[in-house]
Design a protein around this motif. Structure first.
Motif, short mmCIF file in Angstrom:
data_model
loop_
_atom_site.label_atom_id
_atom_site.label_comp_id
_atom_site.label_asym_id
_atom_site.label_seq_id
_atom_site.Cartn_x
_atom_site.Cartn_y
_atom_site.Cartn_z
N LEU A 453 23.48 -1.76 13.38
CA LEU A 453 23.64 -2.58 14.58
C LEU A 453 25.12 -2.81 14.88
O LEU A 453 25.58 -2.76 16.03
CB LEU A 453 22.93 -3.94 14.38
CG LEU A 453 22.95 -4.93 15.53
CD1 LEU A 453 22.02 -4.46 16.65
CD2 LEU A 453 22.50 -6.33 15.07
N MET A 454 25.89 -3.01 13.81
CA MET A 454 27.33 -3.24 13.98
C MET A 454 28.05 -1.96 14.44
O MET A 454 29.08 -2.04 15.09
CB MET A 454 27.95 -3.74 12.65
CG MET A 454 27.49 -5.13 12.25
SD MET A 454 27.93 -6.41 13.46
CE MET A 454 26.48 -6.55 14.46
N VAL A 455 27.51 -0.81 14.08
CA VAL A 455 28.10 0.45 14.57
C VAL A 455 27.77 0.61 16.06
O VAL A 455 28.61 1.00 16.86
CB VAL A 455 27.57 1.66 13.76
CG1 VAL A 455 28.11 2.97 14.32
CG2 VAL A 455 27.94 1.52 12.28
N PHE A 456 26.53 0.24 16.44
CA PHE A 456 26.10 0.39 17.84
C PHE A 456 26.81 -0.61 18.76
O PHE A 456 27.12 -0.33 19.91
CB PHE A 456 24.57 0.21 17.91
CG PHE A 456 24.02 0.26 19.29
CD1 PHE A 456 24.24 1.35 20.12
CD2 PHE A 456 23.27 -0.81 19.80
CE1 PHE A 456 23.72 1.39 21.41
CE2 PHE A 456 22.77 -0.78 21.09
CZ PHE A 456 23.00 0.33 21.90
N LYS A 457 27.08 -1.80 18.24
CA LYS A 457 27.82 -2.86 18.97
C LYS A 457 27.21 -3.20 20.34
O LYS A 457 27.85 -3.00 21.39
CB LYS A 457 29.28 -2.45 19.18
CG LYS A 457 30.10 -2.49 17.92
CD LYS A 457 31.57 -2.44 18.21
CE LYS A 457 32.03 -1.06 18.59
NZ LYS A 457 33.45 -0.88 18.72
N GLU A 476 25.25 -14.92 9.27
CA GLU A 476 26.45 -14.94 8.41
C GLU A 476 26.92 -13.50 8.18
O GLU A 476 28.12 -13.20 8.29
CB GLU A 476 26.15 -15.62 7.07
CG GLU A 476 27.35 -15.57 6.13
CD GLU A 476 27.07 -16.04 4.71
OE1 GLU A 476 26.13 -16.82 4.50
OE2 GLU A 476 27.82 -15.62 3.81
N TYR A 477 25.97 -12.62 7.89
CA TYR A 477 26.32 -11.21 7.65
C TYR A 477 27.03 -10.62 8.87
O TYR A 477 28.08 -10.00 8.76
CB TYR A 477 25.05 -10.41 7.33
CG TYR A 477 25.34 -8.97 6.99
CD1 TYR A 477 25.54 -8.57 5.67
CD2 TYR A 477 25.44 -8.02 8.00
CE1 TYR A 477 25.83 -7.25 5.37
CE2 TYR A 477 25.73 -6.69 7.70
CZ TYR A 477 25.93 -6.32 6.38
OH TYR A 477 26.22 -5.01 6.08
N GLU A 482 33.27 -6.75 9.79
CA GLU A 482 34.51 -6.39 10.49
C GLU A 482 34.30 -6.32 12.02
O GLU A 482 35.08 -6.87 12.79
CB GLU A 482 34.96 -5.02 9.97
CG GLU A 482 36.42 -4.77 10.17
CD GLU A 482 36.77 -3.36 9.70
OE1 GLU A 482 36.00 -2.78 8.91
OE2 GLU A 482 37.80 -2.85 10.17
N THR A 483 33.21 -5.67 12.43
CA THR A 483 32.90 -5.59 13.87
C THR A 483 32.30 -6.90 14.36
O THR A 483 32.63 -7.39 15.45
CB THR A 483 31.88 -4.45 14.14
OG1 THR A 483 32.39 -3.27 13.59
CG2 THR A 483 31.60 -4.30 15.62
N GLY A 484 31.42 -7.46 13.53
CA GLY A 484 30.68 -8.65 13.93
C GLY A 484 31.58 -9.85 14.22
O GLY A 484 31.21 -10.77 14.96
N GLN A 485 32.78 -9.84 13.64
CA GLN A 485 33.71 -10.96 13.89
C GLN A 485 34.05 -11.09 15.37
O GLN A 485 34.51 -12.13 15.82
CB GLN A 485 35.01 -10.74 13.10
CG GLN A 485 34.83 -11.00 11.62
CD GLN A 485 36.05 -10.60 10.82
OE1 GLN A 485 37.14 -10.44 11.37
NE2 GLN A 485 35.87 -10.43 9.53
N LYS A 486 33.79 -10.00 16.11
CA LYS A 486 34.11 -10.05 17.55
C LYS A 486 32.96 -10.67 18.35
O LYS A 486 33.07 -10.82 19.57
CB LYS A 486 34.39 -8.63 18.06
CG LYS A 486 35.61 -8.04 17.37
CD LYS A 486 35.97 -6.68 17.93
CE LYS A 486 37.06 -6.04 17.08
NZ LYS A 486 36.63 -4.84 16.37
#
Ligand SMILES: C[S@@+](CC[C@H](N)C(=O)[O-])C[C@H]1O[C@@H](n2cnc3c(N)ncnc32)[C@H](O)[C@@H]1O
Length: 514
Positions: A453-457, A476-477, A482-486
């Motif tokens: 999911l984080m790769v797909f964004k 939390e995950y 790294e991407t999810g922080q956005k």
């Protein structure tokens, strides 16, 4: 030595002694553990708690309840434990997320079913465990100002394990569930302060009784060789705190068709006991037939049936969307809240037109429906998107999702049978124009899915969950990735799919910053 019944129906020696809880097993006044052994135990407990099951959620509530009583430690040292099966009185101070009252006695936490903060109750001590003591509720000695027993709508309340909150006004049930969501994010998501928005008010169910479209009462089999003579099984739900079945003739949180089906199915079992060598679970699921009143089809009469064959097809309407699904497969169990709920999901899938004008939104171009079941969200939210894609592990549900999309005029949707992460191999559109709805089972999402999911964004994520504790863990995950922080969390709030019980459905909405 004489024996007496325990809370789970087995027999225990009456005078069994319990050791005092060891002082080092309690958190210190700062709520921290002071030595390595304690740290190891705490780590183990936390790891277990992350599974988000009832035991873990209750365990965390107990730990925090004890930590909030800093002076309790002094009392623990000298306190006598009441004997098993003795009757004592307790003052209930908190309502746990599992719907049990929590009381402090001799520095220990006591878990008191069917009680609320402010109640003084008479209880029977069942057993003392490492972290807390378990009791059976006997009676209310002095009611809490919040208790209103005239609201109790079921004669089995106080014995049956199904409902916990019938003595509370509905407003108070909703307020309690908001607190459950807040606590889940406090204790299951280790996130910096200020990263989450305030938890929204819980959206109530239009029906507070008579709402469940599916019930699954069960009965135990005979000891050996079938039911003998006058022997009859108890048919119903488990007694609170026990593995024994409580015989129940009616369940008022069920819809009428299901309650009638319960009466018929009970009689059927009791009249045909010779057929049963083992216990069984009965399926009672509502199915709706709309019969047009006139030729223009705009008005209709609804006929409700109770389906008992798990393989039979049931039909349910949400607004004017029609859903077929196998009676034994998952479908949301409270139809009365679904129009409000699906409208909320649809609104929140919309994408901001620009970051400068957050209130200005448009429907997403693409929709990803992960853990889609028989297509509830694709069908109710998919009409405005160019393309929708859904995934579910159950091939049966996927077959019905495909059929439901077609029957409701959604022509731009495809569905894949497989584990949720499989969907990313089939997506041919950019995440920047997509909204993703995630609705996993109670255990939450697998890490592989979250990673993909984080790769797909996707620009927007709407995460629906029947277990807010695993939802908090998954957020939390995402937010630490790294991407999810956005991602910014726009809102989190509960929906009350299950009035009178401790359960709450939670919806979290996240948007990826530009
Ligand atoms: C809570 S239901 C949601 C269904 C649907 N969104 C609805 O509201 O009707 C969870 C769904 O996840 C599916 N499921 C369970 N584990 C899965 C997995 N690892 N990958 C994909 N789907 C899964 C189940 O079959 C079930 O349909």
């Amino acid at each position: 030595m004489e024996s007496a019944p325990s809370g789970n129906g087995t027999t225990l020696p009456e005078k069994r002694k319990f050791r005092q809880p060891r002082a080092e097993q309690q958190p210190s006044k700062k709520g921290r553990f002071d030595n390595k052994k304690q740290q190891k135990q705490a780590k183990k407990a936390k790891a277990k708690a992350k599974e988000g099951g009832t035991e873990e959620v209750l365990g965390i509530d107990i730990k925090n309840f004890l930590a909030s009583h800093n002076d309790a430690e002094a009392v623990v040292e000298n306190a006598e434990l009441p004997e098993e099966f003795s009757e004592i009185e307790l003052e209930v101070e908190e309502l746990s997320s599992t719907g049990d009252g929590l009381a402090l006695h001799g520095g220990r936490a006591y878990v008191v079913p069917f009680s609320i903060p402010g109640d003084r109750v008479k209880v029977k001590v069942i057993r003392h465990q490492e972290t807390h003591s378990v009791v059976d509720f006997l009676s209310v000695v002095r009611p809490s100002p919040d208790r209103d027993d005239s609201l109790i709508g079921c004669k089995y309340f106080g014995s049956c394990s199904g409902c916990q909150l019938q003595m509370l006004s509905y407003d108070k049930q909703l307020a309690h569930k908001k607190r459950v969501v807040e606590k889940a994010y406090e204790h299951f998501a280790d996130l910096p302060e200020g990263i989450l928005p305030p938890i929204g008010d819980t959206i109530g169910s239009p029906l507070q009784y008579n709402y469940r479209t599916k019930l699954t009462p069960h009965f135990d089999g005979p000891r050996k060789g079938g039911f003998q003579g006058d022997q009859k099984p108890e048919i119903g739900f488990n007694l609170k705190g026990q593995r024994r079945v409580l015989d129940i003739e009616d369940c008022p949180i069920g819809v009428d068709s299901v309650r009638e089906g319960f009466t018929t199915s009970r009689a059927d079992v009791l009249n045909n006991l010779g057929k049963y060598k083992r216990g069984a679970t009965l399926l009672l699921r509502e199915s709706t037939k709309r019969i047009p009143d006139s030729e223009d089809l705009s008005t209709f009469t609804e006929k409700k049936l109770c389906i008992t064959d798990p393989k039979a097809t049931t039909t349910e309407y949400v607004d004017n969307f029609k859903f077929d699904s196998p009676a034994g497969a998952f479908f949301q169990n409270n139809n009365s809240i679904l129009p409000t709920f699906t409208a909320y999901i649809r609104d929140n899938l919309s994408l901001p037109v620009s970051s400068q004008a957050e209130s200005n939104t448009e429907p997403p171009k693409y929709l990803v429906d992960a853990y889609c079941g028989s297509g509830l969200f694709t069908v109710t939210c998919g009409s405005a998107v160019q393309k929708a894609i859904g995934v579910d592990i159950s091939p049966d549900s996927i077959a019905y999702a495909t059929r439901n999309a077609k029957e409701n005029g959604i022509t731009n949707a495809t569905f894949i049978a497989g584990t949720a992460e499989k969907i990313f191999g089939d997506i041919d559109f950019p995440g920047s124009k997509a909204s993703c709805i995630i609705d996993p089972p109670r255990k939450g999402c697998d890490e592989l899915f979250l990673e993909q999911l984080m790769v797909f964004k996707p620009k927007r994520i709407v995460y629906v969950s029947c277990n807010v504790h695993t939802q908090a863990r998954d957020l939390e995950y995402i937010l630490k990735h790294e991407t999810g922080q956005k991602y910014k969390v726009d809102s989190i709030r509960g929906f009350d799919f299950f009035p009178q019980t401790h359960h709450v459905e939670s919806v979290a909405v996240l948007t990826l910053a530009d």
